[in-house]
Motif scaffolding. Structure first.
Motif, mmCIF file in Angstrom:
data_model
loop_
_atom_site.group_PDB
_atom_site.id
_atom_site.type_symbol
_atom_site.label_atom_id
_atom_site.label_comp_id
_atom_site.label_asym_id
_atom_site.label_seq_id
_atom_site.Cartn_x
_atom_site.Cartn_y
_atom_site.Cartn_z
ATOM 1 N N ASN A 109 -1.948 -4.351 -13.962
ATOM 2 C CA ASN A 109 -1.242 -3.087 -14.154
ATOM 3 C C ASN A 109 0.089 -3.034 -13.409
ATOM 4 O OD1 ASN A 109 -3.359 -1.902 -15.756
ATOM 5 N ND2 ASN A 109 -4.535 -1.684 -13.855
ATOM 6 N N VAL A 110 0.471 -4.151 -12.818
ATOM 7 C CA VAL A 110 1.720 -4.247 -12.059
ATOM 8 C C VAL A 110 2.654 -5.216 -12.767
ATOM 9 C CG1 VAL A 110 2.715 -5.037 -9.867
ATOM 10 C CG2 VAL A 110 0.620 -3.686 -9.866
ATOM 11 N N THR A 168 4.165 -3.659 -17.544
ATOM 12 C CA THR A 168 3.200 -4.338 -16.681
ATOM 13 C C THR A 168 3.073 -5.797 -17.099
ATOM 14 O OG1 THR A 168 1.345 -3.706 -18.110
ATOM 15 C CG2 THR A 168 1.881 -2.226 -16.287
ATOM 16 N N ASP A 189 0.842 -1.198 0.000
ATOM 17 C CA ASP A 189 0.000 0.000 0.000
ATOM 18 C C ASP A 189 0.877 1.248 0.000
ATOM 19 O OD1 ASP A 189 -1.942 1.903 0.237
ATOM 20 O OD2 ASP A 189 -2.564 1.342 2.274
ATOM 21 N N LEU A 190 0.897 1.927 -1.125
ATOM 22 C CA LEU A 190 1.686 3.158 -1.258
ATOM 23 C C LEU A 190 0.841 4.406 -1.050
ATOM 24 C CD1 LEU A 190 3.842 2.313 -4.410
ATOM 25 C CD2 LEU A 190 4.527 2.177 -2.008
ATOM 26 N N ARG A 207 6.625 2.251 -17.927
ATOM 27 C CA ARG A 207 5.737 1.536 -17.014
ATOM 28 C C ARG A 207 5.382 0.156 -17.579
ATOM 29 N NH1 ARG A 207 7.274 4.365 -13.634
ATOM 30 N NH2 ARG A 207 6.121 5.613 -12.081
ATOM 31 N N LYS A 253 -1.226 7.342 -2.027
ATOM 32 C CA LYS A 253 -1.381 8.080 -3.282
ATOM 33 C C LYS A 253 -0.049 8.296 -4.003
ATOM 34 C CE LYS A 253 -5.510 10.560 -1.705
ATOM 35 N NZ LYS A 253 -6.153 11.888 -1.480
ATOM 36 N N LEU A 254 1.022 7.686 -3.492
ATOM 37 C CA LEU A 254 2.340 7.857 -4.113
ATOM 38 C C LEU A 254 2.422 7.101 -5.434
ATOM 39 C CD1 LEU A 254 4.859 7.559 -1.136
ATOM 40 C CD2 LEU A 254 4.253 9.616 -2.426
ATOM 41 N N ASP A 255 2.987 7.730 -6.423
ATOM 42 C CA ASP A 255 3.222 7.086 -7.712
ATOM 43 C C ASP A 255 4.692 6.660 -7.760
ATOM 44 O OD1 ASP A 255 3.045 6.150 -10.282
ATOM 45 O OD2 ASP A 255 3.264 8.128 -11.213
ATOM 46 N N LEU A 256 4.976 5.537 -7.130
ATOM 47 C CA LEU A 256 6.350 5.064 -6.989
ATOM 48 C C LEU A 256 6.518 3.753 -7.756
ATOM 49 C CD1 LEU A 256 9.014 5.746 -5.359
ATOM 50 C CD2 LEU A 256 8.226 4.035 -3.720
ATOM 51 N N PRO A 257 7.604 3.603 -8.528
ATOM 52 C CA PRO A 257 7.826 2.337 -9.243
ATOM 53 C C PRO A 257 7.925 1.157 -8.286
ATOM 54 C CG PRO A 257 9.278 4.047 -10.094
ATOM 55 C CD PRO A 257 8.625 4.608 -8.861
#
Length: 361
Positions: A166-167, A328, A147-148, A326, A150-154
Motif C-alpha cells: 500500500n506504499v 502504490t 512511523d507517522l 494515492r 495516526k497521521l495521513d501524510l503522503p
C-alpha cells in the motif's frame, strides 16, 4: 567604522510585525492579515497596498501560522541515510526540479543510519507541518516504514523500499541496467564473461547477477559460477578479485562489475598484470559515478542509475499524492548505458588470440 555601525544597527533593529505593515498600509490588522494570506474579499488596490508595505518593511510572514491558515506548508521532508551524498544529492536535485514550479521547498535530513536520529528528524518535520515526506537511502534494500502514528501524510520511498503493497516505492531498474551492460559487451564480440560485484545480501547485487545469467543464456554463451566474485564495494576488492579471477581462468575477455569503484580496482589489477583494457578484457561498471568513472584509465563504460530522473519522478508522484491521489506499489526507473573507452570493440582477432596465448603461457 560608519559601515560597521550601520551593520550593527541593522542587526539590532527589531523585525517588522504585522501591526507595522497594517499601520504603514493604513488598514486594520485583520485586513493586513487577509491580504498577506490571500484570504477574504478585498479590493485589489487594498491588497496591493498591503503587499507593497510588507515588501518595503521587509516583513516575512510566519510560515507555520500561514500553513495553519492555508492547510499547506509548501514544504516536504527528505529523510536520507546516505552519509556521503552520492545518491541523495542527485535525488534531491531531481525532487527540487519537480517541486520548484509548485513553490515547494525541501528539508534534507541525514539520519546517519540511526533509528533514533531518524525519529528525531521525523518529529521535527511533522512539527513543521510538512506536506509530505520522501525517504531515501544509500541502498535499495528493504527497510522498516517510518512511523507517522495516526497521521495521513503522503510518503514515498525512493531508492529504498518497504514490504508494504500500500506504499509507493520508486527504484532504479537494476535488471534492465544489467541487461544493457551485458548486451553491450556481447555486441563487442565478448564471449568469456565474469562478474565482480558487491555483497550478496544487497538486492541490487542479486537482481543484476540474475539478469546477467539470463542474457548470457539467451545468447547461448556458457557461464560458470566460478566467474562470479562477491565482496565489498571497494576498489581494493576489485583489485583483489581481478587477480583471483585471472588465476582461475585466463580466458576471460569481459568483466561486468557491480559498481564503478570495484571496476576501477579491477582495471588497476589488470594493468599490473600487463593485461590491456579493452583490447584484452572489456570492462563495464555500474552507477555512472562520474568522478570515479572518468578517472579510470581508460574511462569506464558504466550503467547510469538516472538518479536525477528518479528524484524527479518521486517529486512528481508526491505532488499527485498531496493533491489527493494515492499511487502504490513499486515503480522502476529505466537505467541508461554510458559508453566510454573501457569497452571498445576488440582488436583484430589474430591480435586477440595472440594475447590470450601469451596469458595462457
Amino acid at each position: 567604522m560608519a559601515q560597521d555601525k550601520e551593520n550593527t544597527e541593522r542587526i539590532l533593529r527589531p523585525l517588522p510585525t504585522l501591526s507595522d505593515v497594517a499601520q504603514a498600509a493604513g488598514v486594520a490588522l485583520s485586513t493586513a492579515s487577509k491580504a498577506l494570506n490571500g484570504q477574504g474579499k478585498l479590493r485589489p488596490e487594498t491588497r496591493e497596498r498591503v503587499l507593497e508595505a510588507a515588501k518595503q518593511l521587509g516583513f516575512r510572514p510566519n510560515d507555520l501560522a500561514q500553513s495553519l491558515v492555508r492547510g499547506r506548508s509548501f514544504t516536504v521532508g527528505l529523510l536520507s541515510t546516505d552519509n556521503y551524498g552520492r545518491f541523495s544529492i542527485p535525488l534531491v536535485t531531481g525532487i527540487e526540479d519537480a517541486l520548484v514550479n509548485a513553490q515547494i521547498s525541501v528539508f534534507l535530513c541525514n539520519t546517519l543510519g540511526s533509528p533514533e536520529r531518524e525519529q528525531q528528524h521525523l518529529d521535527s518535520l511533522l512539527a513543521k507541518h510538512v506536506d509530505g515526506i520522501i525517504v531515501t537511502s544509500d541502498r535499495t534494500n528493504s527497510r522498516a516504514p517510518i512511523d507517522l502514528g495516526k497521521l495521513d501524510l503522503p510518503v514515498i520511498y525512493a531508492y529504498t523500499r518497504v514490504e508494504d503493497p500500500n506504499v509507493l516505492c520508486i527504484l532504479p531498474d537494476d535488471e534492465q541496467g544489467a541487461r544493457l551492460a551485458v548486451e553491450h559487451l556481447i555486441k563487442q564480440g565478448r564471449r568469456h564473461f565474469a562478474h565482480i560485484t558487491g555483497p550478496v545480501y544487497f538486492e541490487a547485487v542479486q537482481l543484476r547477477a540474475k539478469e546477467m545469467r539470463a542474457v548470457l543464456g539467451e545468447h547461448d554463451i556458457p557461464f560458470t559460477e566460478r566467474r562470479v566474485l562477491s565482496g565489498a564495494w571497494e576498489e581494493s576488492w576489485g583489485y583483489e578479485a581481478a587477480n583471483i579471477l585471472l588465476d582461475r581462468d585466463p580466458l576471460i575477455d569481459a568483466i561486468f562489475c557491480g559498481s564503478d569503484q570495484i571496476a576501477r580496482g579491477v582495471v588497476d589489477g589488470l594493468r599490473e598484470r600487463g593485461i590491456r583494457v579493452p583490447e584484452d578484457i572489456a570492462i563495464t561498471g555500474f552507477d555512472n559515478w562520474e568522478v570515479m568513472a572518468t578517472a579510470v584509465r581508460p574511462p569506464l563504460t558504466t550503467v547510469d542509475l538516472n538518479l536525477h530522473e528518479l528524484g524527479k519522478l518521486a517529486g512528481t508522484r508526491l505532488l499527485q499524492m498531496i493533491d489527493g491521489q494515492r499511487p502504490t506499489g513499486i515503480e522502476r526507473v529505466p537505467c541508461s548505458l554510458v559508453v566510454r573507452e573501457s569497452s571498445a570493440a576488440q582488436s583484430k582477432s589474430i591480435q586477440t588470440k595472440s594475447k590470450i596465448q601469451q596469458r595462457e603461457a
